[in-house]
Write a protein that holds these residues in place. Structure first.
Motif, PDB file in Angstrom:
ATOM      1  N   TRP A  64     -17.587   2.856 -91.606  1.00 48.52           N
ATOM      2  CA  TRP A  64     -18.269   1.762 -90.915  1.00 48.52           C
ATOM      3  C   TRP A  64     -17.561   0.430 -91.207  1.00 48.52           C
ATOM      4  O   TRP A  64     -17.131   0.174 -92.334  1.00 48.52           O
ATOM      5  CB  TRP A  64     -19.722   1.634 -91.367  1.00 48.52           C
ATOM      6  N   HIS A  65     -17.504  -0.387 -90.163  1.00 57.36           N
ATOM      7  CA  HIS A  65     -16.970  -1.742 -90.300  1.00 57.36           C
ATOM      8  C   HIS A  65     -17.965  -2.715 -89.646  1.00 57.36           C
ATOM      9  O   HIS A  65     -18.405  -2.484 -88.510  1.00 57.36           O
ATOM     10  CB  HIS A  65     -15.598  -1.864 -89.627  1.00 57.36           C
ATOM     11  N   ASN A  66     -18.294  -3.801 -90.384  1.00 60.96           N
ATOM     12  CA  ASN A  66     -19.237  -4.819 -89.876  1.00 60.96           C
ATOM     13  C   ASN A  66     -18.518  -6.162 -89.814  1.00 60.96           C
ATOM     14  O   ASN A  66     -18.110  -6.714 -90.847  1.00 60.96           O
ATOM     15  CB  ASN A  66     -20.456  -4.937 -90.787  1.00 60.96           C
ATOM     16  N   ILE A  67     -18.392  -6.687 -88.605  1.00 61.96           N
ATOM     17  CA  ILE A  67     -17.723  -7.969 -88.423  1.00 61.96           C
ATOM     18  C   ILE A  67     -18.646  -8.905 -87.629  1.00 61.96           C
ATOM     19  O   ILE A  67     -19.617  -8.462 -87.001  1.00 61.96           O
ATOM     20  CB  ILE A  67     -16.374  -7.813 -87.692  1.00 61.96           C
ATOM     21  N   THR A  68     -18.316 -10.212 -87.684  1.00 61.85           N
ATOM     22  CA  THR A  68     -19.084 -11.221 -86.940  1.00 61.85           C
ATOM     23  C   THR A  68     -18.168 -11.894 -85.938  1.00 61.85           C
ATOM     24  O   THR A  68     -17.078 -12.371 -86.294  1.00 61.85           O
ATOM     25  CB  THR A  68     -19.677 -12.276 -87.888  1.00 61.85           C
ATOM     26  N   ILE A  69     -18.648 -11.943 -84.681  1.00 55.61           N
ATOM     27  CA  ILE A  69     -17.907 -12.588 -83.607  1.00 55.61           C
ATOM     28  C   ILE A  69     -18.488 -13.974 -83.383  1.00 55.61           C
ATOM     29  O   ILE A  69     -19.704 -14.148 -83.298  1.00 55.61           O
ATOM     30  CB  ILE A  69     -17.955 -11.768 -82.310  1.00 55.61           C
ATOM     31  N   VAL A  70     -17.640 -14.977 -83.244  1.00 56.82           N
ATOM     32  CA  VAL A  70     -18.054 -16.370 -83.036  1.00 56.82           C
ATOM     33  C   VAL A  70     -17.697 -16.792 -81.618  1.00 56.82           C
ATOM     34  O   VAL A  70     -16.559 -16.581 -81.166  1.00 56.82           O
ATOM     35  CB  VAL A  70     -17.376 -17.305 -84.051  1.00 56.82           C
ATOM     36  N   ALA A  71     -18.696 -17.387 -80.910  1.00 59.12           N
ATOM     37  CA  ALA A  71     -18.475 -17.924 -79.574  1.00 59.12           C
ATOM     38  C   ALA A  71     -18.610 -19.435 -79.645  1.00 59.12           C
ATOM     39  O   ALA A  71     -19.631 -19.946 -80.117  1.00 59.12           O
ATOM     40  CB  ALA A  71     -19.468 -17.342 -78.580  1.00 59.12           C
ATOM     41  N   THR A  72     -17.601 -20.169 -79.159  1.00 64.31           N
ATOM     42  CA  THR A  72     -17.578 -21.628 -79.241  1.00 64.31           C
ATOM     43  C   THR A  72     -17.318 -22.220 -77.873  1.00 64.31           C
ATOM     44  O   THR A  72     -16.442 -21.752 -77.134  1.00 64.31           O
ATOM     45  CB  THR A  72     -16.481 -22.099 -80.208  1.00 64.31           C
ATOM     46  N   GLU A  73     -18.133 -23.268 -77.535  1.00 66.19           N
ATOM     47  CA  GLU A  73     -17.896 -23.969 -76.280  1.00 66.19           C
ATOM     48  C   GLU A  73     -16.594 -24.762 -76.390  1.00 66.19           C
ATOM     49  O   GLU A  73     -16.358 -25.461 -77.392  1.00 66.19           O
ATOM     50  CB  GLU A  73     -19.046 -24.921 -75.952  1.00 66.19           C
ATOM     51  N   THR A  74     -15.776 -24.692 -75.373  1.00 66.89           N
ATOM     52  CA  THR A  74     -14.500 -25.419 -75.401  1.00 66.89           C
ATOM     53  C   THR A  74     -14.704 -26.918 -75.227  1.00 66.89           C
ATOM     54  O   THR A  74     -13.902 -27.715 -75.708  1.00 66.89           O
ATOM     55  CB  THR A  74     -13.571 -24.883 -74.291  1.00 66.89           C
ATOM     56  N   ARG A  75     -15.799 -27.327 -74.579  1.00 61.41           N
ATOM     57  CA  ARG A  75     -16.041 -28.755 -74.362  1.00 61.41           C
ATOM     58  C   ARG A  75     -16.776 -29.424 -75.520  1.00 61.41           C
ATOM     59  O   ARG A  75     -16.768 -30.644 -75.641  1.00 61.41           O
ATOM     60  CB  ARG A  75     -16.857 -28.960 -73.078  1.00 61.41           C
ATOM     61  N   ASN A  76     -17.425 -28.629 -76.301  1.00 63.13           N
ATOM     62  CA  ASN A  76     -18.153 -29.167 -77.447  1.00 63.13           C
ATOM     63  C   ASN A  76     -18.081 -28.141 -78.560  1.00 63.13           C
ATOM     64  O   ASN A  76     -18.840 -27.166 -78.569  1.00 63.13           O
ATOM     65  CB  ASN A  76     -19.605 -29.477 -77.072  1.00 63.13           C
ATOM     66  N   HIS A  77     -17.144 -28.362 -79.482  1.00 59.82           N
ATOM     67  CA  HIS A  77     -16.922 -27.363 -80.522  1.00 59.82           C
ATOM     68  C   HIS A  77     -18.081 -27.246 -81.499  1.00 59.82           C
ATOM     69  O   HIS A  77     -18.097 -26.326 -82.320  1.00 59.82           O
ATOM     70  CB  HIS A  77     -15.639 -27.699 -81.283  1.00 59.82           C
ATOM     71  N   SER A  78     -19.028 -28.187 -81.416  1.00 63.52           N
ATOM     72  CA  SER A  78     -20.195 -28.073 -82.305  1.00 63.52           C
ATOM     73  C   SER A  78     -21.198 -27.045 -81.810  1.00 63.52           C
ATOM     74  O   SER A  78     -22.083 -26.628 -82.566  1.00 63.52           O
ATOM     75  CB  SER A  78     -20.875 -29.431 -82.443  1.00 63.52           C
ATOM     76  N   GLN A  79     -21.072 -26.639 -80.548  1.00 65.33           N
ATOM     77  CA  GLN A  79     -21.981 -25.633 -79.989  1.00 65.33           C
ATOM     78  C   GLN A  79     -21.386 -24.257 -80.241  1.00 65.33           C
ATOM     79  O   GLN A  79     -20.460 -23.814 -79.574  1.00 65.33           O
ATOM     80  CB  GLN A  79     -22.200 -25.886 -78.496  1.00 65.33           C
ATOM     81  N   VAL A  80     -21.916 -23.585 -81.247  1.00 62.41           N
ATOM     82  CA  VAL A  80     -21.363 -22.316 -81.726  1.00 62.41           C
ATOM     83  C   VAL A  80     -22.486 -21.302 -81.830  1.00 62.41           C
ATOM     84  O   VAL A  80     -23.600 -21.629 -82.243  1.00 62.41           O
ATOM     85  CB  VAL A  80     -20.681 -22.501 -83.096  1.00 62.41           C
ATOM     86  N   SER A  81     -22.151 -20.064 -81.482  1.00 68.29           N
ATOM     87  CA  SER A  81     -23.090 -18.954 -81.662  1.00 68.29           C
ATOM     88  C   SER A  81     -22.368 -17.805 -82.351  1.00 68.29           C
ATOM     89  O   SER A  81     -21.148 -17.661 -82.243  1.00 68.29           O
ATOM     90  CB  SER A  81     -23.649 -18.487 -80.322  1.00 68.29           C
ATOM     91  N   ARG A  82     -23.122 -16.972 -83.040  1.00 68.23           N
ATOM     92  CA  ARG A  82     -22.558 -15.828 -83.757  1.00 68.23           C
ATOM     93  C   ARG A  82     -23.345 -14.576 -83.402  1.00 68.23           C
ATOM     94  O   ARG A  82     -24.555 -14.655 -83.136  1.00 68.23           O
ATOM     95  CB  ARG A  82     -22.616 -16.058 -85.270  1.00 68.23           C
ATOM     96  N   VAL A  83     -22.632 -13.457 -83.456  1.00 63.40           N
ATOM     97  CA  VAL A  83     -23.293 -12.184 -83.184  1.00 63.40           C
ATOM     98  C   VAL A  83     -22.678 -11.110 -84.092  1.00 63.40           C
ATOM     99  O   VAL A  83     -21.453 -11.090 -84.311  1.00 63.40           O
ATOM    100  CB  VAL A  83     -23.150 -11.786 -81.701  1.00 63.40           C
ATOM    101  N   PRO A  84     -23.474 -10.235 -84.670  1.00 61.46           N
ATOM    102  CA  PRO A  84     -22.933  -9.152 -85.511  1.00 61.46           C
ATOM    103  C   PRO A  84     -22.436  -7.978 -84.641  1.00 61.46           C
ATOM    104  O   PRO A  84     -23.085  -7.605 -83.656  1.00 61.46           O
ATOM    105  CB  PRO A  84     -24.118  -8.758 -86.371  1.00 61.46           C
ATOM    106  N   VAL A  85     -21.286  -7.425 -85.042  1.00 64.56           N
ATOM    107  CA  VAL A  85     -20.711  -6.268 -84.347  1.00 64.56           C
ATOM    108  C   VAL A  85     -20.483  -5.167 -85.380  1.00 64.56           C
ATOM    109  O   VAL A  85     -19.801  -5.384 -86.400  1.00 64.56           O
ATOM    110  CB  VAL A  85     -19.392  -6.630 -83.643  1.00 64.56           C
ATOM    111  N   THR A  86     -21.062  -4.027 -85.134  1.00 62.43           N
ATOM    112  CA  THR A  86     -20.893  -2.872 -86.023  1.00 62.43           C
ATOM    113  C   THR A  86     -19.952  -1.866 -85.350  1.00 62.43           C
ATOM    114  O   THR A  86     -20.164  -1.482 -84.188  1.00 62.43           O
ATOM    115  CB  THR A  86     -22.245  -2.203 -86.302  1.00 62.43           C
ATOM    116  N   ILE A  87     -18.919  -1.456 -86.100  1.00 64.01           N
ATOM    117  CA  ILE A  87     -17.911  -0.515 -85.557  1.00 64.01           C
ATOM    118  C   ILE A  87     -17.988   0.776 -86.355  1.00 64.01           C
ATOM    119  O   ILE A  87     -17.837   0.770 -87.587  1.00 64.01           O
ATOM    120  CB  ILE A  87     -16.491  -1.118 -85.641  1.00 64.01           C
TER     121      ILE A  87
END
Length: 526
Positions: free
Chosen positions: A461-484
């Protein structure tokens, strides 16, 4: 007019007539009701009187004194004659001497020892001392022997109207509820007059209002103040300044007067409903406002005060009754609108509410003047907030075979900007969750690829976190867990867990199970 003239003349002459009637008897007063008249110098009569006194055990005198009167505050160039003492034993000769003792004798009152005339030497004030008790006696001028037993009498100071009424407890303050009916009791005032309340009208007081009409009235003899106008409104005028006069001599001309003030305050009753300052209110709110945060205030004004001005607020209609709430600020009596549930600009951009303000304490006397409430419309506009990206799923589960080729795509994550502007999104891997850098992600489309070989037998098992960032406002960030999850492939041959040494019996037969270990353990022969 003739009646009024007659009354004025009576008011003018009445005090003079009273003064004349009072002074005249004082000047010419003489002993009256003699119980015994004896000729002066008659020794036989004197012996007979002495014997009679002894037998009857009482003194029979040659004079009987009535009360004497002197007018107060009377002053002139000569001492005032109060009265004259005289005994029937006095034949008119100078043999008898009159003696005066008691209150004020010799200082205030002086007697002529020959004639018996009593004079007042000083100006008298009835309010200081109303009467004087004195003793008179007739004695022989030569021997100073009493000719009569001492006789006590009283000189009364006769009152004149020399004191004005006074309001000892003034000035006064009183309250009465607004909107009271005519005749409602307000307060009672009291004036005092130091003059004689028994003699004449010097202390007979009559009350009247000099200022304060037509709002209030006063009962002339009891001094009770009452309302004289109906429906006096505190909101129009709260305080009244009333001047009360007390006049002696029954209120007639020539009487003395005194005044006092009464400050009358109208107390509040709930006779006014709440009224919104405006019929329509506009508010705007960001969609990301925290729950419970106030977004606006409305105010229903009430002309009443205190408890009568308190109102409660409610949302009675609208498309946001479950989204918003309104409460009352106890300090300011404002209606405070707050958010109850999350707002979403992309889902609903505005709301319309109808709010109501209603008095808490209703006075049943004025309920017919209701309703004691008011309504207003509130329009709320939801404004777009720059929100972070939203992943298509709160979590992701990917599967990959352990023999997957390097750079092969093992899965994909997707996210979007919920805002209307819809900023492009860039993806990345939080390397704190992938220290060995086994995976990569395409920043544009979110495809995850294999960076190093996998081995299920080493790490399944591998557990990683993916980060999504708005290109126009780098302060707007979201994260989601991904299990492989690494899937197994057949990439390993079987292996014995350990090496074994086998023994065969020399006489063994084909197909026979090798049990040489059993015989060796127990030292047996095949």
């Amino acid at each position: 007019m003739p009646e009024r003239l007659t009354e004025m003349l009576m008011d003018t002459w009445t005090p003079l007539i009273i003064l004349w009637i009072t002074v005249l008897p004082s000047i010419y007063m003489a002993p009256m009701n003699q119980s015994q008249v004896l000729p002066s110098g008659s020794s036989t009569g004197l012996k007979r009187l002495t014997e009679e006194q002894r037998i009857l055990n009482r003194s029979k005198r040659g004079w009987v004194w009535n009360q004497m009167f002197v007018l107060e505050e009377f002053s002139g160039p000569e001492p005032i004659l109060v009265g004259r003492l005289h005994t029937d034993l006095d034949p008119g000769s100078s043999k008898i001497k009159y003696i005066l003792s008691g209150d004020g004798a010799g200082t205030i009152f002086v007697i002529n020892d020959k004639t018996g005339d009593i004079h007042a030497m000083k100006r008298l004030d009835r309010e200081e001392k109303a009467e004087y008790t004195l003793t008179a006696q007739a004695v022989d001028r030569d021997t100073n022997k009493p000719l009569e037993p001492p006789s006590e009498f009283i000189i009364k100071v006769q009152d004149i109207n020399d004191n004005a009424p006074e309001f000892v407890d003034g000035p006064y303050h009183a309250t009465v509820p607004e909107m009271s009916v005519v005749g409602t009791f307000v307060t009672k005032v009291t004036a005092t007059d130091a003059d004689d309340p028994v003699y004449g009208n010097s202390a007979k007081l009559v009350y009247s209002i000099l200022e304060g009409q037509p709002y209030f009235s006063i009962e002339p003899h009891t001094a009770i103040i009452k309302t004289a106008l109906p429906n006096m409104d505190r909101e129009a005028k709260e305080e009244y300044f009333v001047v009360i006069q007390a006049k002696d001599m029954g209120g007639h001309m020539g009487g003395l007067s005194g005044t006092t003030t009464v400050t009358i305050t109208l107390t509040d009753v709930n006779d006014n409903p709440p009224k919104f300052a405006q019929s329509l209110y506009h508010f705007s709110v960001m969609e990301d406002v925290a729950l419970g945060e106030p977004i606006g205030r409305v105010k229903a004004n009430d002309l009443d005060i205190g408890e009568n001005a308190k109102s409660s607020y409610d949302i009675i209609e609208g498309d946001g009754m479950d989204i918003f709430e309104i409460t009352t600020d106890a300090q300011t009596q404002d209606g405070v609108i707050r958010v109850r549930k999350p707002l979403d600009f992309e889902t609903k951009k505005s709301y319309t509410l109808k709010v109501e303000a209603a008095n808490i304490h209703i006075d049943p006397r004025f309920i017919s003047g209701g309703p004691f409430k008011d309504t207003a419309t509130v329009k709320i506009v939801v404004e777009d907030a720059d929100e972070p990206p939203v992943f298509s799923s709160p979590t992701y589960l990917l599967e990959v075979h352990e023999n997957a080729a390097i750079n092969s795509v093992i899965g994909q994550v997707t996210a979007h900007d919920p805002d209307v502007s819809s900023s492009p999104i860039r993806f990345s891997i939080d390397r704190h969750t992938d220290l060995e850098r086994q995976f990569n992600i395409n920043a544009e489309d979110g495809k995850i690829t294999l960076a190093t070989p996998l081995d299920r037998e080493t790490n399944m098992w591998h557990n990683i976190t993916i980060v999504a960032t708005e290109t126009r406002n780098h302060s707007q960030v979201s994260r989601v867990p991904v299990t492989i999850k690494v899937l197994d492939v057949n990439d390993n041959a079987p292996e014995f867990a350990s090496e074994h040494e086998a023994f065969l019996c020399e006489n063994g037969k084909p197909g026979q199970v090798n049990i040489s270990m059993f015989f060796m353990l127990y030292n047996l022969e095949c």
